[in-house]
Design a protein around this motif. Structure first.
Motif, short mmCIF file in Angstrom:
data_model
loop_
_atom_site.label_atom_id
_atom_site.label_comp_id
_atom_site.label_asym_id
_atom_site.label_seq_id
_atom_site.Cartn_x
_atom_site.Cartn_y
_atom_site.Cartn_z
N ARG A 39 -13.12 16.59 -10.99
CA ARG A 39 -12.37 15.55 -11.25
C ARG A 39 -11.51 14.89 -10.21
N GLN A 40 -11.37 13.84 -10.08
CA GLN A 40 -10.51 13.11 -8.95
C GLN A 40 -9.48 12.46 -9.57
N ARG A 41 -8.50 12.27 -8.36
CA ARG A 41 -7.08 11.51 -8.56
C ARG A 41 -6.82 10.81 -7.45
N VAL A 42 -5.87 9.49 -7.63
CA VAL A 42 -5.55 8.66 -6.69
C VAL A 42 -4.19 9.26 -6.33
N ASN A 43 -3.90 9.53 -5.05
CA ASN A 43 -2.71 9.88 -4.60
C ASN A 43 -1.89 8.57 -4.31
N MET A 44 -1.01 8.30 -5.16
CA MET A 44 -0.09 7.08 -4.71
C MET A 44 0.93 7.33 -4.06
N GLN A 45 1.44 6.45 -3.23
CA GLN A 45 2.67 6.61 -2.43
C GLN A 45 3.37 5.20 -2.11
N ALA A 46 4.58 5.19 -1.82
CA ALA A 46 5.14 4.09 -1.62
C ALA A 46 4.98 3.72 -0.27
N THR A 47 4.91 2.21 -0.16
CA THR A 47 4.69 1.64 1.20
C THR A 47 5.86 1.45 1.78
N ALA A 48 5.88 1.31 3.10
CA ALA A 48 7.21 1.04 3.98
C ALA A 48 8.14 0.16 3.36
N GLY A 49 9.57 0.69 3.28
CA GLY A 49 10.59 -0.13 3.03
C GLY A 49 10.74 -1.43 3.85
N PHE A 50 11.58 -2.56 3.49
CA PHE A 50 11.70 -3.55 4.11
C PHE A 50 13.38 -3.54 4.36
N PRO A 51 13.82 -3.83 5.79
CA PRO A 51 13.06 -3.94 6.90
C PRO A 51 12.50 -2.79 7.75
N GLY A 52 11.59 -2.98 8.46
CA GLY A 52 11.39 -1.78 9.12
C GLY A 52 12.36 -1.08 10.09
#
Length: 529
Positions: A39-52
């Motif tokens: 079985r497979q799973r999607v490893n979700m992760q938060a994108t970079a915050g604003f501002p950089g």
């Protein structure tokens, strides 16, 4: 200053990520019954915050979240459990193959039964007892001869049947070697494909599953050790890389033989002690001496039979078929049984012939010096003991002297010439079956054969017991692996609802942002009017 359209972009990422999770869930559900699928799973992760982060970054409170992304799609697998599974599969392959080989031998010997060699000896002895009391009876003589023929035929049948099974085991070695070579080639091809995909930042999970299935199959044949090497490039940290496969041996000087290194693959070839080593189909000729390797990382290396670990189908087949150890002594289940039967036939024929030559037949012949048993390729009924070469006699060629078959008066039932009622020699012939014979370690023919059958029974019982134990252990490990890697439809349905709700929520947020922008663009008035 944050963008007015930032909310749309954030929730668009949410839509795409939850959509990927739904697609992966659908892939899992579709493969719920696919053998070897993980079985497979999607490893979700938060994108970079604003501002950089940087020197020119504007000053504002904290980082504003920008959404989520699918970092990777990973299969759920436990390498330690895989290692355990292959170890137990290796043990089961050995004992299951050995149990089958012993079962076939037991079917041929058929002891105890009303049709086995033991019963033929018993019937022969009874006919000799009858002849001892009625030596002048032509019917009693005919029965003795026919029962003697039955003993010889039983030896012949057992020898022929065991030899045929041994030949089939040799063919199984050839077939197994071809299967191993095919598996090694496929692993090499998958290594090549994986090494081309991973550097691009992708996870070829289905290719990993296909490769692991092949490794599971290979572990049934041979004891193997598996290691991995990263592909490089933009490969993800969790990417497995190419696999290196090594065969474990008992040789301290060469504990491992590498047979797969990336796409470089070695091929095995069985070697027998006969001319040419193998026939045109790759089956060993004569007793096994080992295997040679061609191509790949093990090119030119050899694996001696004695260096093979006692594990896997291949070693079990070799042990059953027969092999030569370092002292050129032939060992193995079938050659050793055939050798015992040959020895028993030789010693029995030698003792019986000696007793038979000491007696006489009925008048007018009254001949002495006749051998009752002889090899089928020696047609000399008058051969004397000192001239008789018993090394040429075996369980496969022992027959009753044709001269005695054609003329029952030559059967030496009497101890004195011309005495029609003398059955002393017939009694002496019957005693041979229970007399201790030096060539049989002081045992009689009957007790020696009973010992052979008893030993085979113990070996068969051990093989069956070990097969059941290995099955139980493999089943336990398999269940543990399934609990980790297999697809649970209940769990997938729960995930589907969870991802669907998250998808709907992201879509609703986009609607909210759309209404907000509509108010800003179309609903706000113009100042000064």
């Amino acid at each position: 200053m944050r963008s007015t359209f930032m909310g749309l972009e954030t929730n668009k990422r949410g839509l795409y990520t939850q959509q990927s999770a739904l697609y992966t869930t659908g892939h899992n559900i579709s493969n719920a019954n696919t053998p070897g699928y993980s079985r497979q799973r999607v490893n979700m992760q938060a994108t970079a915050g604003f501002p950089g982060v940087g020197l020119n970054t504007p000053t504002m409170p904290g980082f504003l979240g920008t959404g989520v992304e699918a970092g990777s799609i990973q299969r759920i697998r436990d390498g330690f459990v895989d290692q355990q599974f292959r170890g137990e599969s290796n043990k089961l392959g050995y004992w299951e193959s050995r149990s089958n080989a012993i079962a076939q031998m037991e079917d041929v010997l058929a002891e105890p039964s009303a049709y086995g060699l033991q019963q033929s000896f018993s019937d022969f002895w009874q006919s000799l007892q009858t002849l001892a009391t009625n030596p002048e009876n032509g019917g009693a003589r005919a029965v003795v001869v026919e029962r003697g023929v039955a003993v010889a035929d039983s030896f012949n049948y057992i020898h022929k049947s065991l030899s045929e099974i041994q030949t089939n085991l040799g063919k199984e070695i050839g077939v197994s070697t071809k299967n191993i070579n095919s598996i090694l080639k496929q692993i090499g091809e998958l290594n090549k494909q994986i090494s081309e995909v991973e550097p691009n930042g992708y996870m070829p999970n289905d290719l990993y599953d296909a490769r692991d299935n092949l490794l599971d199959q290979l572990s049934g044949y041979l004891p193997i050790e598996v290691s991995y090497e990263k592909s490089g490039g933009r490969a993800l940290a969790i990417a497995e890389g190419t696999v290196t496969v090594k065969i474990k041996t008992n040789n301290p000087a060469q504990p491992f033989i590498t047979v797969v290194d990336k796409s470089n693959v070695s091929q095995l070839k069985p070697v027998g002690d006969g001319t040419g080593g193998t026939d045109s189909e790759g089956n060993p000729i004569g007793n096994m001496t080992g295997f040679t390797f061609s191509g790949g990382p093990a090119d030119g290396k050899e694996l001696n039979v004695n260096d093979m670990q006692t594990a896997g189908v291949l070693k079990s087949l070799v042990n059953s078929y027969g092999y030569k150890d370092g002292a050129d002594k032939v060992k193995g289940l079938y050659p050793e049984m055939l050798a015992k039967l040959d020895k028993m036939a030789q010693e029995f024929a030698k003792a019986f012939n000696e007793a038979h030559r000491s007696g006489t037949g009925t008048p007018p012949n009254n001949l002495t010096g006749k051998n009752f048993f002889e090899p089928y390729d020696i047609k000399n009924p008058g051969l004397a003991d000192e001239e008789y070469d018993y090394s040429k006699l075996s369980a496969g060629n022992i027959i009753v002297n044709e001269a005695i078959i054609n003329d029952h008066s030559l059967l030496a039932a009497s101890s004195e010439a011309g005495e029609m009622g003398n059955g002393n020699n017939a009694k002496k012939l019957g005693e041979v079956l229970f007399a201790p014979l030096g060539g049989l370690e002081g045992s009689s023919v009957q007790s020696y054969y009973a010992g052979v059958i008893g030993e085979l029974g113990v070996q068969g019982e051990q093989a069956v017991k070990m097969t059941k134990n290995s099955m139980t252990l493999l089943g336990a490990v398999s269940n543990r692996r399934d609990s980790i890697s297999s697809v649970s439809l209940d769990e997938e349905m729960t995930d589907m609802i969870r991802f669907q709700q998250a998808y709907n929520a992201s879509a609703r947020m986009i609607t909210v942002m759309d209404e907000t922008l509509d108010k800003i663009i179309n609903g706000m008035g113009v100042v000064g009017r």
